[in-house]
Design an enzyme around this catalytic site. Structure first.
Site, PDB file in Angstrom:
ATOM      1  N   THR A 169      -5.215 -11.846   4.246  1.00 38.81           N
ATOM      2  CA  THR A 169      -5.811 -10.587   4.684  1.00 38.81           C
ATOM      3  C   THR A 169      -7.198 -10.343   4.127  1.00 38.81           C
ATOM      4  O   THR A 169      -7.465 -10.623   2.962  1.00 38.81           O
ATOM      5  CB  THR A 169      -4.904  -9.386   4.290  1.00 38.81           C
ATOM      6  OG1 THR A 169      -5.594  -8.185   4.617  1.00 38.81           O
ATOM      7  CG2 THR A 169      -4.555  -9.395   2.828  1.00 38.81           C
ATOM      8  N   PHE A 172       0.821  -1.213   0.000  1.00 43.20           N
ATOM      9  CA  PHE A 172       0.000   0.000   0.000  1.00 43.20           C
ATOM     10  C   PHE A 172       0.858   1.269   0.000  1.00 43.20           C
ATOM     11  O   PHE A 172       0.420   2.323  -0.474  1.00 43.20           O
ATOM     12  CB  PHE A 172      -0.921  -0.010   1.238  1.00 43.20           C
ATOM     13  CG  PHE A 172      -2.045   0.959   1.141  1.00 43.20           C
ATOM     14  CD1 PHE A 172      -3.156   0.687   0.347  1.00 43.20           C
ATOM     15  CD2 PHE A 172      -2.012   2.170   1.826  1.00 43.20           C
ATOM     16  CE1 PHE A 172      -4.198   1.595   0.240  1.00 43.20           C
ATOM     17  CE2 PHE A 172      -3.047   3.083   1.727  1.00 43.20           C
ATOM     18  CZ  PHE A 172      -4.142   2.789   0.939  1.00 43.20           C
ATOM     19  N   GLU A 173       2.058   1.166   0.531  1.00 50.82           N
ATOM     20  CA  GLU A 173       2.946   2.342   0.640  1.00 50.82           C
ATOM     21  C   GLU A 173       3.774   2.579  -0.629  1.00 50.82           C
ATOM     22  O   GLU A 173       4.486   3.591  -0.722  1.00 50.82           O
ATOM     23  CB  GLU A 173       3.916   2.162   1.821  1.00 50.82           C
ATOM     24  CG  GLU A 173       3.293   2.398   3.191  1.00 50.82           C
ATOM     25  CD  GLU A 173       2.305   1.329   3.610  1.00 50.82           C
ATOM     26  OE1 GLU A 173       2.604   0.133   3.425  1.00 50.82           O
ATOM     27  OE2 GLU A 173       1.206   1.681   4.096  1.00 50.82           O
ATOM     28  N   HIS A 200      -8.060  -7.462   3.817  1.00 49.55           N
ATOM     29  CA  HIS A 200      -7.835  -6.188   3.119  1.00 49.55           C
ATOM     30  C   HIS A 200      -7.351  -6.396   1.687  1.00 49.55           C
ATOM     31  O   HIS A 200      -7.053  -5.422   0.991  1.00 49.55           O
ATOM     32  CB  HIS A 200      -6.772  -5.356   3.833  1.00 49.55           C
ATOM     33  CG  HIS A 200      -7.064  -5.058   5.249  1.00 49.55           C
ATOM     34  ND1 HIS A 200      -8.259  -4.566   5.675  1.00 49.55           N
ATOM     35  CD2 HIS A 200      -6.294  -5.169   6.349  1.00 49.55           C
ATOM     36  CE1 HIS A 200      -8.217  -4.404   6.984  1.00 49.55           C
ATOM     37  NE2 HIS A 200      -7.040  -4.767   7.405  1.00 49.55           N
ATOM     38  N   ARG A 227       5.901 -17.307  -8.931  1.00 48.35           N
ATOM     39  CA  ARG A 227       6.174 -16.094  -9.715  1.00 48.35           C
ATOM     40  C   ARG A 227       7.366 -15.306  -9.173  1.00 48.35           C
ATOM     41  O   ARG A 227       7.709 -14.262  -9.681  1.00 48.35           O
ATOM     42  CB  ARG A 227       4.914 -15.221  -9.754  1.00 48.35           C
ATOM     43  CG  ARG A 227       3.881 -15.793 -10.703  1.00 48.35           C
ATOM     44  CD  ARG A 227       2.463 -15.355 -10.409  1.00 48.35           C
ATOM     45  NE  ARG A 227       1.537 -15.995 -11.333  1.00 48.35           N
ATOM     46  CZ  ARG A 227       1.111 -17.252 -11.227  1.00 48.35           C
ATOM     47  NH1 ARG A 227       1.542 -18.025 -10.248  1.00 48.35           N
ATOM     48  NH2 ARG A 227       0.272 -17.754 -12.124  1.00 48.35           N
ATOM     49  N   VAL A 231       1.103  -9.457  -2.541  1.00 47.35           N
ATOM     50  CA  VAL A 231      -0.129  -9.438  -1.750  1.00 47.35           C
ATOM     51  C   VAL A 231      -0.831 -10.776  -1.977  1.00 47.35           C
ATOM     52  O   VAL A 231      -1.091 -11.155  -3.121  1.00 47.35           O
ATOM     53  CB  VAL A 231      -1.060  -8.266  -2.153  1.00 47.35           C
ATOM     54  CG1 VAL A 231      -2.129  -8.068  -1.087  1.00 47.35           C
ATOM     55  CG2 VAL A 231      -0.281  -6.975  -2.352  1.00 47.35           C
ATOM     56  N   ILE A 232      -1.094 -11.465  -0.872  1.00 54.90           N
ATOM     57  CA  ILE A 232      -1.642 -12.819  -0.978  1.00 54.90           C
ATOM     58  C   ILE A 232      -3.029 -12.852  -0.323  1.00 54.90           C
ATOM     59  O   ILE A 232      -3.170 -12.477   0.846  1.00 54.90           O
ATOM     60  CB  ILE A 232      -0.686 -13.825  -0.301  1.00 54.90           C
ATOM     61  CG1 ILE A 232       0.683 -13.748  -0.984  1.00 54.90           C
ATOM     62  CG2 ILE A 232      -1.240 -15.248  -0.381  1.00 54.90           C
ATOM     63  CD1 ILE A 232       1.786 -14.471  -0.251  1.00 54.90           C
TER      64      ILE A 232
HETATM   65  N1  INI Z   1       1.068  -5.739   2.399  1.00 56.96           N
HETATM   66  C1  INI Z   1       1.630  -6.462   1.409  1.00 56.96           C
HETATM   67  O1  INI Z   1       2.528  -5.957   0.695  1.00 56.96           O
HETATM   68  N2  INI Z   1       1.207  -7.736   1.182  1.00 56.96           N
HETATM   69  C2  INI Z   1       0.241  -8.326   1.932  1.00 56.96           C
HETATM   70  O2  INI Z   1      -0.108  -9.527   1.687  1.00 56.96           O
HETATM   71  C3  INI Z   1      -0.348  -7.581   2.975  1.00 56.96           C
HETATM   72  N3  INI Z   1      -1.337  -8.190   3.837  1.00 56.96           N
HETATM   73  O3  INI Z   1      -1.559  -9.395   3.754  1.00 56.96           O
HETATM   74  O4  INI Z   1      -1.955  -7.502   4.678  1.00 56.96           O
HETATM   75  C4  INI Z   1       0.097  -6.259   3.196  1.00 56.96           C
HETATM   76  N4  INI Z   1      -0.440  -5.503   4.177  1.00 56.96           N
HETATM   77  C5  INI Z   1       0.174  -4.269   4.616  1.00 56.96           C
HETATM   78  C6  INI Z   1      -0.257  -3.061   3.774  1.00 56.96           C
HETATM   79  O5  INI Z   1       0.360  -3.075   2.507  1.00 56.96           O
HETATM   80  C7  INI Z   1       0.155  -1.763   4.465  1.00 56.96           C
HETATM   81  O6  INI Z   1       1.536  -1.772   4.703  1.00 56.96           O
HETATM   82  C8  INI Z   1      -0.574  -1.538   5.802  1.00 56.96           C
HETATM   83  O7  INI Z   1      -1.976  -1.651   5.637  1.00 56.96           O
HETATM   84  C9  INI Z   1      -0.247  -0.139   6.364  1.00 56.96           C
HETATM   85  O8  INI Z   1      -0.688   0.900   5.488  1.00 56.96           O
END
Ligand code: INI
Length: 156
Positions: free
Chosen positions: A86, A57-58, A88, A127, A81-82
């Protein structure tokens, strides 16, 4: 009629990589795949900068910062991201996808999307250099091709 094709010549190019630390056992393999491919195509090690961020997300914010700096010919974004891990998943995927696309279109700096978005760990591992290639290496070739096209089309 004129046809444009990009090449994979990395000589003299400066490339930024923004990578998520979340699932770093996967994302570090993506970085290695990208670095190796860039070096094989003539990019100097000193001309590859790597920025680690907490999670996928960052990625867009730091990609935007690098793109706006004017110091990079192209950027590669990497993450994993799996879904199983999550609730989310959809939000994170949509945030990073739209964010990276926005950075690319708003800045005009070729920016590769190398964030794995998979249903399970196996698909992600495959991958990241196991069965189905290495997404980081694919993105390295992609960024060289896009930088080359970008340069050619700037000159017409
Ligand atoms: N971030 C990832 O890069 N991959 C994931 O699978 C993941 N899961 O599973 O939650 C994940 N979460 C963190 C997210 O990207 C942010 O860092 C967090 O929400 C803070 O903003």
């Amino acid at each position: 009629m004129t046809t444009f094709n990009g090449n994979y010549d990395g000589k003299g190019l400066k490339i930024g990589i923004v990578v998520a630390r979340f699932n770093d056992f996967l994302t570090s393999r993506l970085v290695t795949g990208a670095q190796d491919m860039l070096l094989q195509h003539g990019v100097r090690a000193d001309d590859i900068d790597i920025v680690w961020v907490p999670g996928a997300f960052e990625i867009p914010l730091m990609a935007q910062k690098l793109a706006k700096s004017g110091r990079y010919d192209g950027l590669i974004t990497l993450g994993a991201v799996i879904r199983g891990e999550t609730a989310h998943f959809d939000y994170i995927c949509s945030g990073v996808t739209q964010g990276v696309a926005q950075v690319e279109l708003e800045t005009g700096v070729p920016t590769m999307f190398g964030v794995l978005t998979t249903e399970n760990l196996d698909q992600a591992i495959n991958r990241a250099g196991v069965k189905s290639g290495n997404k980081g290496a694919d993105c390295a070739l992609g960024v060289l091709e896009m930088v080359s096209l970008n340069t050619q089309l700037d000159q017409i």
